[in-house]
Design a protein around this motif. Structure first.
Motif, PDB file in Angstrom:
ATOM      1  N   LYS A  48       0.894  -1.312  -0.091  1.00  0.00           N
ATOM      2  CA  LYS A  48       0.073  -0.113  -0.025  1.00  0.00           C
ATOM      3  C   LYS A  48       0.812   1.169  -0.046  1.00  0.00           C
ATOM      4  N   LEU A  49       0.618   2.277  -0.990  1.00  0.00           N
ATOM      5  CA  LEU A  49       1.157   3.368  -1.050  1.00  0.00           C
ATOM      6  C   LEU A  49       0.352   4.532  -0.867  1.00  0.00           C
ATOM      7  N   ARG A  50       0.087   5.027   0.325  1.00  0.00           N
ATOM      8  CA  ARG A  50      -0.923   6.044   0.736  1.00  0.00           C
ATOM      9  C   ARG A  50      -2.164   5.207   0.307  1.00  0.00           C
ATOM     10  N   ASN A  51      -3.085   5.641  -0.539  1.00  0.00           N
ATOM     11  CA  ASN A  51      -4.457   4.846  -0.953  1.00  0.00           C
ATOM     12  C   ASN A  51      -4.213   4.024  -1.868  1.00  0.00           C
ATOM     13  N   ARG A  52      -3.199   3.894  -2.447  1.00  0.00           N
ATOM     14  CA  ARG A  52      -3.152   2.708  -3.587  1.00  0.00           C
ATOM     15  C   ARG A  52      -2.660   1.599  -3.186  1.00  0.00           C
TER      16      ARG A  52
END
Length: 62
Positions: A35-39
């Motif tokens: 997960k990269l922030r909200n992605r």
């Protein structure tokens, strides 16, 4: 060698399942992801290894 990340839609297409299935598997921590922030992202290498491991588990359980 470039390590390309895949989106939920790309992984769903690659595995031949609906995106809802991928989101459920991510929520249940059944598929390798990051997960990269909200992605939610995946690497093709990690998905390929996961598929191989799942196939081996299936064969071991027969």
């Amino acid at each position: 060698m470039e390590r390309r990340t895949l989106t939920v839609k790309e992984v769903a297409n690659y595995l031949g399942v609906h995106t809802d299935t991928i989101y459920t598997m991510v929520k249940l921590k059944q598929i390798p992801h990051l997960k990269l922030r909200n992605r939610i992202l995946f690497t093709k290498d990690s998905i390929d290894l996961w598929v191989q491991d799942e196939a081996k588990k299936s064969l071991d359980n027969e």
